[in-house]
Scaffold this active site. Structure first.
Site, PDB file in Angstrom:
ATOM      1  N   SER A  24       0.801  -1.226   0.000  1.00  0.00           N
ATOM      2  CA  SER A  24       0.000   0.000   0.000  1.00  0.00           C
ATOM      3  C   SER A  24       0.836   1.279   0.000  1.00  0.00           C
ATOM      4  CB  SER A  24      -0.958   0.009   1.196  1.00  0.00           C
ATOM      5  OG  SER A  24      -1.952  -0.975   1.044  1.00  0.00           O
ATOM      6  N   LYS A  73      -9.818  -5.152  10.428  1.00  0.00           N
ATOM      7  CA  LYS A  73     -10.972  -4.769   9.601  1.00  0.00           C
ATOM      8  C   LYS A  73     -12.299  -4.901  10.345  1.00  0.00           C
ATOM      9  CE  LYS A  73      -9.119  -5.686   4.971  1.00  0.00           C
ATOM     10  NZ  LYS A  73      -9.377  -6.387   3.690  1.00  0.00           N
ATOM     11  N   GLU A  85     -22.338   1.820   3.086  1.00  0.00           N
ATOM     12  CA  GLU A  85     -23.195   0.648   2.919  1.00  0.00           C
ATOM     13  C   GLU A  85     -22.391  -0.637   2.814  1.00  0.00           C
ATOM     14  OE1 GLU A  85     -26.554  -1.058  -0.233  1.00  0.00           O
ATOM     15  OE2 GLU A  85     -25.911   1.031  -0.337  1.00  0.00           O
ATOM     16  N   ASN A  94     -11.973  -1.339   5.569  1.00  0.00           N
ATOM     17  CA  ASN A  94     -10.577  -1.331   5.112  1.00  0.00           C
ATOM     18  C   ASN A  94     -10.052   0.082   4.873  1.00  0.00           C
ATOM     19  OD1 ASN A  94     -11.734  -0.608   2.640  1.00  0.00           O
ATOM     20  ND2 ASN A  94     -10.342  -1.896   1.448  1.00  0.00           N
ATOM     21  N   ASP A 109     -13.079  -2.967  -1.134  1.00  0.00           N
ATOM     22  CA  ASP A 109     -12.635  -4.215  -1.757  1.00  0.00           C
ATOM     23  C   ASP A 109     -13.568  -4.685  -2.866  1.00  0.00           C
ATOM     24  OD1 ASP A 109     -10.310  -4.506  -0.274  1.00  0.00           O
ATOM     25  OD2 ASP A 109     -11.301  -5.607   1.325  1.00  0.00           O
ATOM     26  N   GLY A 133     -14.308 -20.160  -1.627  1.00  0.00           N
ATOM     27  CA  GLY A 133     -13.981 -19.574  -0.337  1.00  0.00           C
ATOM     28  C   GLY A 133     -15.123 -18.756   0.230  1.00  0.00           C
ATOM     29  N   GLY A 135     -14.270 -16.571   3.186  1.00  0.00           N
ATOM     30  CA  GLY A 135     -13.594 -15.737   4.172  1.00  0.00           C
ATOM     31  C   GLY A 135     -13.738 -14.261   3.883  1.00  0.00           C
ATOM     32  N   LYS A 163     -20.258 -21.892   6.911  1.00  0.00           N
ATOM     33  CA  LYS A 163     -19.680 -20.559   6.711  1.00  0.00           C
ATOM     34  C   LYS A 163     -20.151 -19.967   5.389  1.00  0.00           C
ATOM     35  CE  LYS A 163     -15.236 -18.186   7.202  1.00  0.00           C
ATOM     36  NZ  LYS A 163     -13.773 -18.363   7.410  1.00  0.00           N
ATOM     37  N   VAL A 229      -8.018 -13.530  -6.532  1.00  0.00           N
ATOM     38  CA  VAL A 229      -7.771 -12.287  -5.800  1.00  0.00           C
ATOM     39  C   VAL A 229      -6.327 -12.209  -5.332  1.00  0.00           C
ATOM     40  CG1 VAL A 229     -10.175 -12.120  -5.044  1.00  0.00           C
ATOM     41  CG2 VAL A 229      -8.488 -13.230  -3.554  1.00  0.00           C
ATOM     42  N   GLY A 252      -5.045 -10.808  -8.914  1.00  0.00           N
ATOM     43  CA  GLY A 252      -5.631  -9.853  -7.987  1.00  0.00           C
ATOM     44  C   GLY A 252      -4.984  -8.482  -7.956  1.00  0.00           C
TER      45      GLY A 252
END
Length: 289
Positions: A24, A73, A85, A94, A109, A133, A135, A163, A229, A252
């Site tokens: 970043s 996060k 939102e 984030n 994201d 996934g 997560g 999950k 990603v 990603g």
């Protein structure tokens, strides 16, 4: 990278634990310099459990905002004065902008992922997606695919089906569907998919974890695209097999850059030409290797 500091220079950063690996600062400082904006973007280690203490410190020290990676996060959500939102829906922040002592929480994201698809010419409207996934990345990507992306259906495949079911319960229209992660299920869903998106860490540098079986890719139609990603390595084994089978692939990196662009817009209030920034950032990342 040479950075000039003035007494008026605004401070931005990314927080995490760990955070030293983050790209970043390179991405954001490249864009800030190109845009001529008087900010500097730093890297700040904030230990797990110290999120609230960091917020007070950031405000006191005059930070204009910061990005957050794991494990902060989710902890940031309840600490914000205002949530956009997406952050409220994902239960994760984030990006935090600090304005007149108030904290504004965003999640860029999902928007970043859709922007990367759009730039690559990969359409999602009316399409069926196999998402791997359930997560953190999936929580941002899956809802955005059916909302702004207007995907017809997204099958969320995860080893822990409960999950996946919890993630899919967010969609009142029922376009998110939970599924298992076994070979038979993945092969069956791949036959229907127009797009496969990997939101797991399987294949990521430093994890020593890979897909046990990629044969489900053999069931894809020739026109189906495959996205990951993950941006390190540039090409995971998933993307390599898909590419060698003739499918369009996307890693990603675009998502990483686009979510950073949207974050910088929140920090500065400036509208940024993402298409102009992307090649500059890609070159900066390449030069840093």
């Amino acid at each position: 990278m040479e950075v000039q500091l003035k007494n008026t220079t605004g401070k931005l950063c990314v927080i995490g634990d760990p955070v030293g690996h983050s790209k970043s600062p390179l991405i954001q400082n490249t864009m800030l310099r190109a845009l001529g904006l008087d900010y500097i973007y730093l890297c700040q280690h904030v230990p797990r459990g110290k999120t609230a203490e960091w917020l007070r410190c950031a405000s006191f020290c005059g930070y204009a905002g910061f990005n957050a990676t794991m494990p902060h996060k989710e902890a940031l959500v309840s600490l914000m004065d205002h949530l956009d939102e997406d952050a409220a829906m994902y239960g994760a922040v984030n990006t935090v902008a600090i304005r007149e002592g108030s904290y504004y929480g965003y999640n860029t994201d999902g928007r970043g992922f859709l922007a990367s698809l759009h730039q690559a010419g990969i359409e999602t409207e009316g399409k069926k997606v196999l998402l791997l996934g359930a997560g953190g990345a999936a929580k941002a990507v899956a809802p955005k695919l059916v909302q702004a992306g207007k995907a017809q259906r997204v099958f969320v495949a995860n080893r822990t089906r409960e999950k996946a079911a919890a993630l899919c319960a967010q969609d009142e229209e029922g376009r998110l569907t939970p599924a298992g992660f076994d070979r038979e299920t993945l092969c069956s869903l791949a036959e229907q998919a127009d797009l496969v998106v990997n939101c797991t860490n399987l294949g990521m540098d430093g994890t020593n974890s890979q897909f046990e079986d990629l044969s489900f890719l053999d069931n894809l139609r020739p026109e189906a695209a495959v996205c990951d990603v993950i941006y390190s390595p540039d090409e995971t084994l998933l993307l390599q097999k898909a590419r060698l089978s003739g499918h369009r692939t996307l890693n990603g990196l675009g998502m990483l850059v686009w979510q950073a662009i949207f974050a910088l817009e929140h920090f500065t209030g400036e509208k940024i030409d993402g298409n102009a920034m992307l090649p500059l950032v890609r070159q900066a990342l390449k030069n840093a290797l």
